[in-house]
Design a protein around this motif. Structure first.
Motif, PDB file in Angstrom:
ATOM      1  N   HIS A 451     -41.806  78.752  17.599  1.00  0.00           N
ATOM      2  CA  HIS A 451     -42.197  78.296  16.268  1.00  0.00           C
ATOM      3  C   HIS A 451     -43.691  78.499  16.036  1.00  0.00           C
ATOM      4  O   HIS A 451     -44.116  78.757  14.901  1.00  0.00           O
ATOM      5  CB  HIS A 451     -41.818  76.833  16.080  1.00  0.00           C
ATOM      6  N   THR A 454     -43.956  82.169  14.996  1.00  0.00           N
ATOM      7  CA  THR A 454     -43.388  82.511  13.688  1.00  0.00           C
ATOM      8  C   THR A 454     -44.075  81.767  12.547  1.00  0.00           C
ATOM      9  O   THR A 454     -44.317  82.348  11.484  1.00  0.00           O
ATOM     10  CB  THR A 454     -41.884  82.197  13.656  1.00  0.00           C
ATOM     11  N   VAL A 455     -44.397  80.492  12.745  1.00  0.00           N
ATOM     12  CA  VAL A 455     -45.002  79.694  11.669  1.00  0.00           C
ATOM     13  C   VAL A 455     -46.498  79.967  11.576  1.00  0.00           C
ATOM     14  O   VAL A 455     -47.020  80.314  10.508  1.00  0.00           O
ATOM     15  CB  VAL A 455     -44.730  78.196  11.884  1.00  0.00           C
ATOM     16  N   ALA A 488     -42.435  85.527   5.127  1.00  0.00           N
ATOM     17  CA  ALA A 488     -41.586  85.320   6.306  1.00  0.00           C
ATOM     18  C   ALA A 488     -42.018  84.078   7.078  1.00  0.00           C
ATOM     19  O   ALA A 488     -41.179  83.278   7.519  1.00  0.00           O
ATOM     20  CB  ALA A 488     -41.637  86.554   7.204  1.00  0.00           C
ATOM     21  N   GLY A 489     -43.324  83.895   7.246  1.00  0.00           N
ATOM     22  CA  GLY A 489     -43.806  82.714   7.964  1.00  0.00           C
ATOM     23  C   GLY A 489     -43.488  81.429   7.234  1.00  0.00           C
ATOM     24  O   GLY A 489     -43.149  80.414   7.863  1.00  0.00           O
ATOM     25  N   MET A 492     -39.855  80.563   7.839  1.00  0.00           N
ATOM     26  CA  MET A 492     -39.639  80.041   9.187  1.00  0.00           C
ATOM     27  C   MET A 492     -40.178  78.626   9.337  1.00  0.00           C
ATOM     28  O   MET A 492     -39.637  77.816  10.091  1.00  0.00           O
ATOM     29  CB  MET A 492     -40.306  80.969  10.213  1.00  0.00           C
ATOM     30  N   PHE A 495     -37.542  76.395   7.911  1.00  0.00           N
ATOM     31  CA  PHE A 495     -36.400  76.389   8.826  1.00  0.00           C
ATOM     32  C   PHE A 495     -36.680  75.479  10.024  1.00  0.00           C
ATOM     33  O   PHE A 495     -35.838  74.665  10.418  1.00  0.00           O
ATOM     34  CB  PHE A 495     -36.093  77.813   9.291  1.00  0.00           C
ATOM     35  N   ALA A 496     -37.857  75.619  10.605  1.00  0.00           N
ATOM     36  CA  ALA A 496     -38.198  74.806  11.769  1.00  0.00           C
ATOM     37  C   ALA A 496     -38.254  73.333  11.409  1.00  0.00           C
ATOM     38  O   ALA A 496     -37.781  72.473  12.168  1.00  0.00           O
ATOM     39  CB  ALA A 496     -39.543  75.262  12.351  1.00  0.00           C
TER      40      ALA A 496
END
Length: 533
Positions: A451, A454-455, A488-489, A492, A495-496
């Motif tokens: 995470h 991605t974040v 995209a980040g 994510m 989502f996280a």
């Protein structure tokens, strides 16, 4: 004044689950749905361990979080303190499920029977109006509503909730907590104030526990009410409003534009640029409402009764989910009128403010969810605002690239600053002082490499470097890559937050020996101490 409640003596409960089965039979509950259960928990460390059985049900709070969360007013509170659900109004959105810290609300996704086909006993009590909606314990009020004046629920088994009347150990005592003569009030007066589960949350439960042992922290469980469609709503809704708000702030949509649809003799007429050559401000006016619409459709698809969606505006006075829907509809209406028919700065700014209302409402939906500690923090609305505007910057960079136009003046340095600002807010959120071990565990999950890369890496560091590269005059090719990385980040991150860090509150947080009277505490001697003696 009457206030129905229960006094539960954990020193008597033997964990037989008779109350669980009695509740299922009385209320015709389908497979997988338990309004009442008995938790089997252990505490201590070897060789000094203890075991407890804890009956769990709806607490019928005096200040129930589910009541404020419900967007349709389906959740009701009676004058006698019973919290119940109007089946005809519930849409099955799950907002009350994550708002309830006691895990006492249950969604019934579809019609199910224990042996495939329905059996006669099931059909006798099965309630199809519960399919697709949220259900919960209602203290079996159908058993005592309208009872004769001489009857006392809690004393007369026929008029007492099934769980209490069936308890073989007399561990569950029901009654009017405001009537000194009721069995529950007498027991509470004799044994002291007892303990309330999660009392520090300020919900003021109507269920009192006696003889509460020290119970260790339980392994956390992830919420299972909101899935990928909820992530879709929280991302696309904020991205669409952030796109429109940022474009308005930059003055890009303030440039006079011809409406895409004019009106001539009452008939619509295309008056905008040729197909495929729509200007960026007009794309913003179309794409912003479209993304918000995707978010609303995701909410509808997640709900068990989407065709009742019109009910979502019934509780604008209390529910942030209702307000989110109201702001979203207003935003889409104003933005589309400005883009398609009548461009005007007042419409544009009104739409931008309505979009900000959508973003703040989404953040407050999570901030008010007392059932999920990782969401129930004050900084959550700010997390949504900064991520919304950053996602809007990423979308604007991609739009400019798709339209073959240069980014508006000031967008590149602003996007760079937003990367840093949103990163700072995210780090501040992760550094929020932990009030519970569950929150600490959620933060630990968000800090895991997968995470973090991605974040933070994809969503902040990579686009900041690309923007700095383009800002320095080394190539505009980096701008669409930066925009894609930001989008995209941001996805994510949502989502996280929703799917990976959404641990349910620990029911036994601050619930144990400290709530007991000294005379009620039993002195336990560990096997090691007994052997030494």
């Amino acid at each position: 004044m009457t206030r129905w409640g229960m006094v539960v003596d954990l020193g008597r409960c033997v964990g037989c689950q008779t109350c669980t089965i009695a509740c299922k039979m009385e209320n015709g509950l389908p497979p997988g749905t338990l309004w009442r259960t008995v938790l089997d928990v252990e505490g201590g460390e070897y060789p000094d361990v203890n075991r407890a059985f804890v009956p769990l049900t709806c607490m019928h709070c005096a200040d129930p979080p589910c009541y404020d969360a419900c967007p349709t007013t389906a959740t009701r509170v009676r004058g006698d303190g019973i919290v119940w659900i109007d089946n005809a109004l519930c849409i099955g959105c799950g907002s009350c499920v994550v708002a309830c810290p006691y895990q006492a609300r249950h969604l019934i996704p579809k019609e199910r029977y224990y042996f495939g086909a329905a059996t006669p006993p099931e059909l006798a009590t099965y309630d199809r109006s519960r399919i697709g909606i949220c259900t919960k314990c209602h203290f079996c009020f159908h058993k005592f509503d309208g009872a004769p004046a001489a009857v006392m629920p809690g004393r007369d088994a026929e008029y007492t909730p099934a769980c209490a009347s069936s308890c073989i150990a007399n561990a569950i005592v029901f009654g009017d907590l405001d009537n000194p003569e009721s069995p529950a009030a007498r027991l509470a007066a004799q044994r002291g104030p007892g303990a309330h589960m999660l009392e520090h949350l300020g919900t003021r439960p109507s269920v009192v526990y006696l003889n509460v042992p020290r119970i260790e922290r339980q392994p956390p469980r992830l919420q299972s009410s909101w899935h990928g469609l909820a992530v879709s709503n929280f991302f696309f809704g904020t991205a669409g409003t952030g796109l429109y708000l940022l474009s308005t702030l930059l003055g890009q949509s303030g440039v006079p534009q011809a409406p895409l649809l004019g009106w001539s003799g009452g008939a619509p007429l295309w008056t905008g640029p040729a197909a495929g050559l729509v200007a960026v401000p007009q794309w913003v006016g179309l794409l912003g409402p479209l993304l918000v619409a995707i978010g609303l459709l995701s909410v509808g698809a997640e709900a068990g009764r989407p065709l009742r969606g019109f009910n979502v505006l019934r509780n604008l006075r209390r529910s942030w989910m209702a307000r989110e829907s109201g702001f979203a509809m207003l935003f889409m209406l104003l933005a589309l009128v400005d883009t398609l028919f009548w461009p005007h700065p007042l419409l544009r700014w009104a739409a931008a403010l309505a979009g900000l209302g959508v973003t703040l409402s989404q953040g407050l939906i999570l901030a008010k969810a007392k059932g999920v500690p990782a969401w129930n923090v004050r900084i959550m609305p700010l997390v949504f605002v900064t991520s919304s505007v950053l996602a809007g910057a990423g979308a604007l960079l991609l739009l400019a690239f798709a339209a073959g136009a240069a980014p508006s003046a000031g967008l590149v340095p602003l996007a760079f600053g937003l990367c840093l600002a949103d990163w700072a807010v995210w780090r501040t959120y992760l550094a929020t002082p932990a009030k519970t071990a569950t929150f600490s565990q959620a933060v630990a999950v968000l800090k895991r490499p997968v995470h973090a890369w991605t974040v933070v890496g994809l969503g902040h560091i990579v686009p900041a470097l690309l923007l700095a590269f383009a800002w320095g005059g080394y190539g505009n090719w980096a701008l669409p890559l930066a925009g894609a990385a930001i989008v995209a980040g941001g996805l994510m991150a949502k989502f996280a937050l929703v799917r990976k860090a959404g641990f349910l509150v620990d029911l036994f947080d601050r619930f144990g020996e400290s709530a007991q009277l000294p005379s009620e505490r039993s002195e336990r001697i560990s096997p090691a101490a007994a052997k030494a003696a």
